[in-house]
Scaffold this motif. Sequence first.
Motif, PDB file in Angstrom:
ATOM      1  N   PHE A   8     -37.964   4.195   4.261  1.00  0.00           N
ATOM      2  CA  PHE A   8     -38.029   3.960   5.718  1.00  0.00           C
ATOM      3  C   PHE A   8     -36.662   4.099   6.384  1.00  0.00           C
ATOM      4  N   CYS A   9     -35.637   4.445   5.622  1.00  0.00           N
ATOM      5  CA  CYS A   9     -34.265   4.353   6.123  1.00  0.00           C
ATOM      6  C   CYS A   9     -33.693   5.724   6.506  1.00  0.00           C
ATOM      7  N   ALA A  10     -33.108   5.798   7.693  1.00  0.00           N
ATOM      8  CA  ALA A  10     -32.574   7.079   8.194  1.00  0.00           C
ATOM      9  C   ALA A  10     -31.248   7.448   7.540  1.00  0.00           C
ATOM     10  N   GLY A  39     -25.158   3.156   3.861  1.00  0.00           N
ATOM     11  CA  GLY A  39     -24.527   3.087   2.545  1.00  0.00           C
ATOM     12  C   GLY A  39     -24.956   1.876   1.763  1.00  0.00           C
ATOM     13  N   GLU A  40     -24.748   1.958   0.444  1.00  0.00           N
ATOM     14  CA  GLU A  40     -25.053   0.841  -0.444  1.00  0.00           C
ATOM     15  C   GLU A  40     -23.717   0.269  -0.932  1.00  0.00           C
ATOM     16  N   PRO A  41     -23.366  -0.931  -0.445  1.00  0.00           N
ATOM     17  CA  PRO A  41     -22.046  -1.484  -0.770  1.00  0.00           C
ATOM     18  C   PRO A  41     -21.773  -1.582  -2.279  1.00  0.00           C
ATOM     19  N   LEU A  42     -22.795  -1.914  -3.053  1.00  0.00           N
ATOM     20  CA  LEU A  42     -22.547  -2.095  -4.492  1.00  0.00           C
ATOM     21  C   LEU A  42     -22.458  -0.754  -5.226  1.00  0.00           C
ATOM     22  N   LEU A  94     -22.883  -9.373   2.519  1.00  0.00           N
ATOM     23  CA  LEU A  94     -23.066  -8.073   1.863  1.00  0.00           C
ATOM     24  C   LEU A  94     -24.544  -7.890   1.552  1.00  0.00           C
ATOM     25  N   SER A  95     -25.103  -6.788   2.021  1.00  0.00           N
ATOM     26  CA  SER A  95     -26.523  -6.528   1.795  1.00  0.00           C
ATOM     27  C   SER A  95     -26.684  -5.415   0.768  1.00  0.00           C
ATOM     28  N   THR A  96     -27.553  -5.653  -0.217  1.00  0.00           N
ATOM     29  CA  THR A  96     -27.759  -4.655  -1.276  1.00  0.00           C
ATOM     30  C   THR A  96     -29.230  -4.419  -1.546  1.00  0.00           C
ATOM     31  N   CYS A  97     -29.528  -3.194  -1.985  1.00  0.00           N
ATOM     32  CA  CYS A  97     -30.902  -2.880  -2.360  1.00  0.00           C
ATOM     33  C   CYS A  97     -31.225  -3.458  -3.740  1.00  0.00           C
ATOM     34  N   GLY A  98     -30.201  -4.027  -4.414  1.00  0.00           N
ATOM     35  CA  GLY A  98     -30.481  -4.719  -5.674  1.00  0.00           C
ATOM     36  C   GLY A  98     -30.023  -3.987  -6.927  1.00  0.00           C
ATOM     37  N   ILE A 117     -30.305  -9.680  -0.078  1.00  0.00           N
ATOM     38  CA  ILE A 117     -31.015  -8.742  -0.954  1.00  0.00           C
ATOM     39  C   ILE A 117     -32.132  -8.073  -0.148  1.00  0.00           C
ATOM     40  N   SER A 118     -32.147  -6.755  -0.176  1.00  0.00           N
ATOM     41  CA  SER A 118     -33.242  -6.030   0.466  1.00  0.00           C
ATOM     42  C   SER A 118     -34.422  -6.037  -0.493  1.00  0.00           C
ATOM     43  N   LEU A 119     -35.330  -6.969  -0.266  1.00  0.00           N
ATOM     44  CA  LEU A 119     -36.448  -7.153  -1.197  1.00  0.00           C
ATOM     45  C   LEU A 119     -37.613  -6.258  -0.767  1.00  0.00           C
ATOM     46  N   HIS A 120     -38.109  -6.481   0.410  1.00  0.00           N
ATOM     47  CA  HIS A 120     -39.115  -5.624   1.054  1.00  0.00           C
ATOM     48  C   HIS A 120     -40.479  -5.600   0.375  1.00  0.00           C
ATOM     49  N   ALA A 121     -40.616  -6.267  -0.760  1.00  0.00           N
ATOM     50  CA  ALA A 121     -41.929  -6.370  -1.409  1.00  0.00           C
ATOM     51  C   ALA A 121     -41.838  -7.486  -2.436  1.00  0.00           C
ATOM     52  N   LEU A 127     -37.144 -11.548   8.179  1.00  0.00           N
ATOM     53  CA  LEU A 127     -38.179 -10.521   8.356  1.00  0.00           C
ATOM     54  C   LEU A 127     -37.703  -9.492   9.379  1.00  0.00           C
ATOM     55  N   ILE A 128     -37.813  -8.223   9.011  1.00  0.00           N
ATOM     56  CA  ILE A 128     -37.379  -7.144   9.923  1.00  0.00           C
ATOM     57  C   ILE A 128     -38.581  -6.254  10.216  1.00  0.00           C
ATOM     58  N   PRO A 129     -39.167  -6.378  11.414  1.00  0.00           N
ATOM     59  CA  PRO A 129     -40.257  -5.442  11.733  1.00  0.00           C
ATOM     60  C   PRO A 129     -39.710  -4.022  11.598  1.00  0.00           C
ATOM     61  N   VAL A 130     -40.358  -3.180  10.797  1.00  0.00           N
ATOM     62  CA  VAL A 130     -39.764  -1.885  10.466  1.00  0.00           C
ATOM     63  C   VAL A 130     -39.480  -1.090  11.735  1.00  0.00           C
TER      64      VAL A 130
HETATM   65  N1  SAH Z   1     -27.840  -0.556   1.297  1.00  0.00           N
HETATM   66  C1  SAH Z   1     -27.885  -1.896   1.794  1.00  0.00           C
HETATM   67  C2  SAH Z   1     -27.614  -1.980   3.289  1.00  0.00           C
HETATM   68  C3  SAH Z   1     -28.672  -1.242   4.044  1.00  0.00           C
HETATM   69  S1  SAH Z   1     -29.110  -1.539   5.696  1.00  0.00           S
HETATM   70  C4  SAH Z   1     -29.241  -2.492   1.482  1.00  0.00           C
HETATM   71  O1  SAH Z   1     -30.118  -1.793   1.029  1.00  0.00           O
HETATM   72  O2  SAH Z   1     -29.402  -3.694   1.675  1.00  0.00           O
HETATM   73  C5  SAH Z   1     -29.575  -3.181   5.927  1.00  0.00           C
HETATM   74  C6  SAH Z   1     -31.069  -3.466   5.909  1.00  0.00           C
HETATM   75  O3  SAH Z   1     -31.845  -2.711   6.831  1.00  0.00           O
HETATM   76  C7  SAH Z   1     -31.680  -3.238   4.544  1.00  0.00           C
HETATM   77  O4  SAH Z   1     -32.480  -4.342   4.236  1.00  0.00           O
HETATM   78  C8  SAH Z   1     -32.519  -2.007   4.767  1.00  0.00           C
HETATM   79  O5  SAH Z   1     -33.524  -1.901   3.818  1.00  0.00           O
HETATM   80  C9  SAH Z   1     -33.006  -2.235   6.182  1.00  0.00           C
HETATM   81  N2  SAH Z   1     -33.490  -1.046   6.879  1.00  0.00           N
HETATM   82  C10 SAH Z   1     -33.010   0.207   6.836  1.00  0.00           C
HETATM   83  N3  SAH Z   1     -33.710   1.025   7.632  1.00  0.00           N
HETATM   84  C11 SAH Z   1     -34.665   0.272   8.209  1.00  0.00           C
HETATM   85  C12 SAH Z   1     -35.712   0.534   9.142  1.00  0.00           C
HETATM   86  N4  SAH Z   1     -35.926   1.757   9.617  1.00  0.00           N
HETATM   87  N5  SAH Z   1     -36.497  -0.499   9.513  1.00  0.00           N
HETATM   88  C13 SAH Z   1     -36.285  -1.731   9.031  1.00  0.00           C
HETATM   89  N6  SAH Z   1     -35.332  -2.041   8.159  1.00  0.00           N
HETATM   90  C14 SAH Z   1     -34.525  -1.058   7.739  1.00  0.00           C
END
Ligand code: SAH
Length: 352
Positions: A119-121, A160-163, A191-195, A214-218, A287-290
């Motif tokens: 879902f990420c640009a 970017g992915e900080p880790l 610091l936010s990471t995809c894990g 932590i970007s959990l998302h599921a 929670l982040i509405p996509v």
């Molecule tokens: N690489 C790091 C930082 C990414 S951006 C990470 O994965 O955590 C920060 C957050 O925004 C992450 O949780 C990422 O998954 C989320 N994100 C990116 N694009 C998004 C979108 N279009 N809608 C909702 N969340 C999004």
Amino acid sequence: MEKIDLRSLNFDELCAFMEELGEKKFRAGQVYDWLHVKLASSIDEMTNLSKDLREKLKSKTTLVTLKPVEVLTSQIDGTSKYLFELPDGNIVESVLMLYKHGNSVCISTQVGCRMGCKFCASTLDGRVRNLEPSEMLEEVYEIQKLSGKRVSNVVLMGSGEPLDNFDNVLKFLDLISNDKGLNISERNLTLSTCGIVPKIYELADKELAITLAISLHAADDETRKSLMPIANKYNIKEIMDACDYYYKKTGRRISFEYSLVSKVNDNLTEAKKLALLVEGKNCHINLIPVNPIKERDYKQGTTEEILKFKNFLEKKRINVTIRREMGRDINGACGQLRKSFITKRENGLEEE
Ligand code: SAH
């Protein structure tokens, strides 16, 4: 001989470098102050150094500065998005958000990203390169100078992915929190990471007081794999164990980001799984509405569905918030502004 990236040197390295140049120790303090407090953009500004020393610095070092190429400010809440040009012409995106508790800057840590979250640009064209510590610092410094606002919080949540840029990010964290520099408390850094599990352990062992997001998302591996390729490498159990270790080492509450994607991970069955996963943990769920991007077909659920998900977690006594959408009128998902700028530039179109 390759020139030294002056702003990327930490204080000890700068002291050693000044000694190499045959300079007295206190000169390192002066230079550090120009670089990280006065936020100098040229060596010539460093007027309390002798002309001779300035010339020496100019011949042996480069001073990285970022050039703003576009700034958009929200009429609704004052959020500003900045596009910066790096010394090699690459473009990165940073954001300034104004909150009651202070001013927060969201920085990019890489040009592009190679993690491939669906879902990420930021990741659509892969990773171009890592950012240097000086470039990450400059995102913050330039914003402070351009906006005239003191930055109190920094979140590593841009492109970017900080880790995946571990050493440079660690150095950035050291420089930005150094009491001889901008002196932003570790507690105000996130610091936010995809894990990337092994790197979470490595970070924990540094025992910094920064917040780990932590970007959990599921809440189950199959759903997570459908959204994030990294889930094929590390499963949720491994991530949770690493988070427990991080909490044990640092005492910092973990933050879990959960982007709600309609019909993918936003129903009550998922909420139930999520609640079980974090039960008894000192954590926070964001929670982040996509934010839909045109390249993918992911949609937000209705406000009612989003609130249902949140309320369910709240009833289970879990700390949960819905991320407030900042700068709705200038909004684009993470990395979208950069992408549209680059496309326009490649096509030779004038900026509006
Ligand atoms: N690489 C790091 C930082 C990414 S951006 C990470 O994965 O955590 C920060 C957050 O925004 C992450 O949780 C990422 O998954 C989320 N994100 C990116 N694009 C998004 C979108 N279009 N809608 C909702 N969340 C999004």
